[in-house]
Design a protein around this motif. Structure first.
Motif, short mmCIF file in Angstrom:
data_model
loop_
_atom_site.label_atom_id
_atom_site.label_comp_id
_atom_site.label_asym_id
_atom_site.label_seq_id
_atom_site.Cartn_x
_atom_site.Cartn_y
_atom_site.Cartn_z
N ALA A 71 -28.31 3.04 5.42
CA ALA A 71 -28.49 3.30 6.85
C ALA A 71 -29.50 2.34 7.47
O ALA A 71 -29.30 1.85 8.58
N PHE A 120 -27.84 8.90 8.66
CA PHE A 120 -27.19 7.96 9.58
C PHE A 120 -27.47 8.42 11.02
O PHE A 120 -26.79 9.29 11.55
N GLU A 168 -20.35 6.22 9.94
CA GLU A 168 -21.75 5.99 9.59
C GLU A 168 -22.36 4.88 10.45
O GLU A 168 -23.52 4.99 10.88
N ARG A 210 -19.87 11.79 -0.65
CA ARG A 210 -20.84 12.12 0.41
C ARG A 210 -20.42 13.39 1.15
O ARG A 210 -21.26 14.18 1.57
N GLY A 223 -20.52 12.09 9.36
CA GLY A 223 -21.59 11.47 8.60
C GLY A 223 -22.85 12.32 8.61
O GLY A 223 -23.10 13.10 9.54
N ASN A 249 -14.84 6.85 6.67
CA ASN A 249 -16.23 7.26 6.79
C ASN A 249 -17.13 6.13 7.25
O ASN A 249 -18.14 6.36 7.91
#
Length: 345
Positions: free
Chosen positions: A219, A142, A243, A19, A137, A239
């Protein structure tokens, strides 16, 4: 500017590194950078090494390939090594040594947390220069839009998500909560959802388990809850908590390794033996924490901007960097780096 990133981007649910690179590529595209994922272009300005483990599906080249490129194709290309791993995360051996070998080809090493930087430098990683750039993020995915705050009367819904199915992700606490939900006094006030893969020997009895999700569907599922729980330990640069927080959820977290760097002041820390009482504390003080979450700062835009600032600064100082690089060019260094890099093939 031309940059090569040593990653094969994966589709669907994957790790945080995937990501990160996806966000960085989009950011660089908007700035007019030419991005590639191999070492075929003889005129690269910069190379970003993301992982030296060629056996990984997401790795397109390692430090051995970079060394060959610098020696035989373009000695003026600058190299950044992003370090986001360590043996301590999964209890492995050999990874820290491999990362140390890989960073010998780098002109600058970026660590994804101060904790990780201290760990590797304390073990003697031979960096020429280094800095810390915390993860962020993707705020276009998100975000808190659609998040419905807890009303104080219905069940307080907790959620976490992990790609890696290892016990150190916090399964001692998740199992504890699962057992607590067997009691009516807890079940009538709380719900818990785990998103992601599970260890082979682990199942939930009272919590909800959802297979790994990615992107918008992940999300949306996170935003359907009220509090983000993580008990993960030895996170090099997490991470998942970022998020959750960007979706508007206050954090309930174990303050271990890198976790405080992106969680402190955004929720309630706890040790595993404190979990029941800290869960009750979140139940009682939720509105105060929820009020703060719209200001959570750790976005991909912030992270990518920091990388671009680093890249541009290195390019401006290319002559000095290349002069310093010569100090590290001797037969032993070349032989050791080449040999260790090829062990991964």
């Amino acid at each position: 500017m031309k940059i090569s990133i040593g990653m094969k981007l994966q589709t669907g649910p994957w790790g945080g590194g995937n990501r990160f690179v996806s966000s960085l590529v989009n950011h660089l595209d908007t700035l007019g950078w030419q991005v590639s994922f191999d070492l075929k272009d003889p005129e690269l300005d910069l190379i970003l090494l993301t992982d030296p483990r060629l056996k990984l599906a997401s790795c397109s080249y390692n430090h051995s390939g970079i060394l060959h490129y610098l020696l035989h194709i373009n000695p003026s290309a600058l190299v950044v090594h992003r370090v986001n791993e360590c043996d301590e995360r999964k209890g492995t051996t050999g990874l820290n040594d491999l990362l140390a070998s890989a960073t010998r080809v780098a002109d600058h090493t970026v660590f994804v947390s101060s904790w990780l930087q201290k760990l590797h430098l304390g073990q003697g990683m031979p960096v020429k220069s280094s800095s810390v750039i915390l993860n962020g993020g993707n705020q276009s995915i998100f975000h808190p839009r659609g998040y419905v705050r807890w009303d104080g009367h219905t069940k307080l819904r907790l959620v976490t998500h992990h790609w890696g199915a290892i016990r150190m992700k916090g399964f001692d606490v998740y199992e504890q909560l699962d057992q607590m939900l067997a009691q009516p006094t807890c079940r009538d006030r709380f719900e818990f959802t785990y998103i992601g893969r599970l260890p082979d020997d682990f199942t939930f009895t009272h919590a909800q388990h959802i297979d790994p999700l990615d992107g918008q569907s992940l999300a949306d599922e996170i935003r359907g809850h009220h509090v983000y729980l993580t008990a993960s330990r030895n996170e090099p640069g997490s991470n998942h908590n970022i998020e959750g927080a960007l979706c508007g959820l206050p954090l309930l977290y174990v303050p271990h390794a890198s976790m405080p760097e992106t969680s402190d002041t955004w929720g309630i820390p706890f040790t595993p033996d404190q979990f029941p009482e800290k869960l009750e504390e979140m139940y009682a003080s939720y509105p105060r924490w929820a009020d703060r979450m719209p200001d959570y700062p750790f976005t991909a835009t912030r992270t990518c901007s920091a990388y671009v600032e680093l890249f541009n600064d290195m390019i401006r100082n290319r002559a000095q960097i290349l002069e310093r690089r010569r100090l590290f060019r001797h037969p032993w260094w070349l032989a050791r780096t080449w040999w260790q890099g090829n062990l991964e093939k």
